[in-house]
Design a protein around this motif. Structure first.
Motif, short mmCIF file in Angstrom:
data_model
loop_
_atom_site.label_atom_id
_atom_site.label_comp_id
_atom_site.label_asym_id
_atom_site.label_seq_id
_atom_site.Cartn_x
_atom_site.Cartn_y
_atom_site.Cartn_z
N PRO A 149 32.39 -11.46 12.78
CA PRO A 149 31.69 -11.05 14.10
C PRO A 149 32.66 -11.35 15.34
CG PRO A 149 30.79 -12.98 13.47
CD PRO A 149 31.79 -12.79 12.32
N PHE A 188 33.10 -6.91 12.98
CA PHE A 188 31.69 -6.61 13.33
C PHE A 188 31.82 -6.78 15.00
CE2 PHE A 188 27.10 -8.78 13.90
CZ PHE A 188 26.72 -7.68 14.29
N GLY A 206 28.23 -8.14 18.52
CA GLY A 206 27.22 -9.07 18.00
C GLY A 206 26.85 -10.39 18.74
N THR A 229 28.18 -13.40 18.59
CA THR A 229 29.39 -14.03 18.94
C THR A 229 30.38 -13.35 19.81
OG1 THR A 229 29.85 -14.94 16.69
CG2 THR A 229 31.69 -14.84 17.96
N SER A 234 27.26 -9.82 23.23
CA SER A 234 26.93 -8.49 23.63
C SER A 234 25.91 -8.53 24.67
CB SER A 234 26.38 -7.82 22.13
OG SER A 234 25.40 -8.67 21.72
N GLY A 252 27.02 -3.91 16.51
CA GLY A 252 25.75 -4.52 17.01
C GLY A 252 25.18 -3.55 17.99
N TYR A 311 19.34 -7.73 11.31
CA TYR A 311 19.79 -8.86 11.61
C TYR A 311 19.03 -9.90 12.07
CZ TYR A 311 23.14 -11.85 14.54
OH TYR A 311 24.20 -12.91 14.80
N LYS A 353 21.58 -8.96 7.56
CA LYS A 353 22.46 -10.12 7.86
C LYS A 353 21.42 -11.23 8.24
CE LYS A 353 25.36 -12.24 11.45
NZ LYS A 353 25.87 -12.41 12.58
N SER A 404 21.26 -15.04 9.51
CA SER A 404 21.81 -16.29 10.08
C SER A 404 20.74 -17.39 10.30
CB SER A 404 22.18 -15.94 11.67
OG SER A 404 23.46 -15.09 11.65
N GLY A 426 25.03 -15.08 7.67
CA GLY A 426 25.71 -15.39 8.81
C GLY A 426 25.37 -16.97 8.93
N ILE A 477 29.39 -13.15 7.13
CA ILE A 477 29.64 -12.84 8.63
C ILE A 477 29.74 -14.01 9.50
CG2 ILE A 477 28.74 -11.66 10.61
CD1 ILE A 477 27.36 -9.79 8.73
N SER A 503 31.69 -16.52 12.11
CA SER A 503 32.31 -16.56 13.38
C SER A 503 33.83 -17.26 13.33
CB SER A 503 31.48 -17.44 14.67
OG SER A 503 31.25 -18.50 14.15
#
Length: 312
Positions: free
Chosen positions: A13, A44, A47, A49, A52, A80, A137, A165, A167, A192, A209, A211
């Motif tokens: 990300p 990616f 997102g 990170t 966005s 994203g 996500y 995804k 997290s 994530g 995914i 960071s």
């Protein structure tokens, strides 16, 4: 034998590299993306990170265009499209897919707390409007909602919903996810939660995914190779490196502060400058100095594992 899926691998990300005038730093995008491709990872963009939620539409469009131009044969990139305006998410998805993105990813809208039925209606409507590969996500840290696994399982049979995804830091949820999808040819699970990367890959996960891959994608490249080779000990060695480096910039910081800290480390590596889009900003000077000191101490301790900063 592990099933070979279309959507898999290390998908980093990306931070959104900015100039001092808060415009996209295209030279930095080139350096970051090439660094990923050189380490068998994929970008990616746009997102969490990548800040966005704070980016203007024109900058998002520029980022998509630049990333698409850097795409190499045999590689993929992901975008994203999360937002609170349905039509804007759909428009961004179509732009991304037209530019060559492998898939787009969306969280739940974040302003209203949604019922499970509303969550379902949202993703079904989004998938049908996007009319292309969509990844669900789940990130309660920002949406303040958790998408039930059984709902994702139901949605996973939609022709355009190709993966998730996740997290959310929940051991039971991870175990159940791997049970549900590790053997599904048509649906992929990306993790994530960096602290469980090696475990997920060793137990049937399709991709990561992380960071931390912005600054050290080689960790996940080598971790994946170790998993493929069946070398559990080596996979967990790279998990240790991931945990240690992640703690350097994340421990004791809010999510927003950790993103600034990540950019500081990337600046030390000559990848991008550390500018943040409002409302995020700089850390206290002493905090940044301590961060950099801790980073170089880690590099010295693990000198054979990490690439050294270029200061380019």
């Amino acid at each position: 034998m592990k099933i070979q899926k279309k959507y898999k691998g290390t998908v980093v990300p990306l931070v959104t590299p900015l100039t001092a005038r808060y415009e996209l730093d295209e030279g930095a995008v080139e350096r970051i993306v090439h660094n990923l491709y050189n380490n068998e990872a994929m970008p990616f963009i746009l997102g969490t990170t990548g800040e966005s939620a704070s980016l203007p539409a024109a900058l998002k469009q520029s980022f998509i265009k630049k990333t698409a131009a850097l795409k190499q044969a045999g590689t993929d990139f992901y975008v994203g499209i999360s937002g609170n305006c349905f039509e804007e998410s759909v428009e961004l998805a179509k732009t991304s897919l037209d530019a060559g993105a492998a898939a787009v990813a969306a969280t739940l809208p974040t302003y209203y707390h949604l019922s499970e039925e509303q969550m379902k209606d949202y993703f079904v409507s989004l998938a049908e409007a996007v009319n292309g590969p969509l990844i669900i996500y789940n990130i309660p840290a920002t949406t303040h909602m958790s998408i039930p696994l059984e709902l994702i399982e139901e949605l996973s049979y939609h022709e355009h919903i190709v993966g998730t995804k996740d997290s959310e830091r929940n051991d039971g949820r991870l175990e159940r996810s791997l049970e549900l999808w590790s053997k599904r040819e048509d649906f992929s699970h990306f993790l994530g939660w960096a602290a469980k990367s090696a475990y997920a890959l060793l137990n049937g996960g399709d991709g990561l995914i992380p960071s931390t891959g912005n600054v050290a994608p080689e960790i996940y490249c080598e971790m994946t190779k170790a998993v493929v080779a069946g070398d559990t000990e080596k996979a967990y060695y790279y998990q240790h490196l991931s945990d240690t480096l992640g703690n350097v910039y994340q421990s004791g910081r809010t999510l927003g502060e950790s993103l600034r800290a990540l950019k500081v480390l990337m600046q030390e590596n000559g990848l991008c400058e550390a500018h943040m889009m409002s409302p995020l900003g700089a850390l206290h000077e002493r905090d940044e100095q301590n961060l950099i000191k801790a980073y170089y101490q880690l590099l010295q301790q693990e000198s054979t594992a990490f690439k050294q900063p270029t200061h380019a």
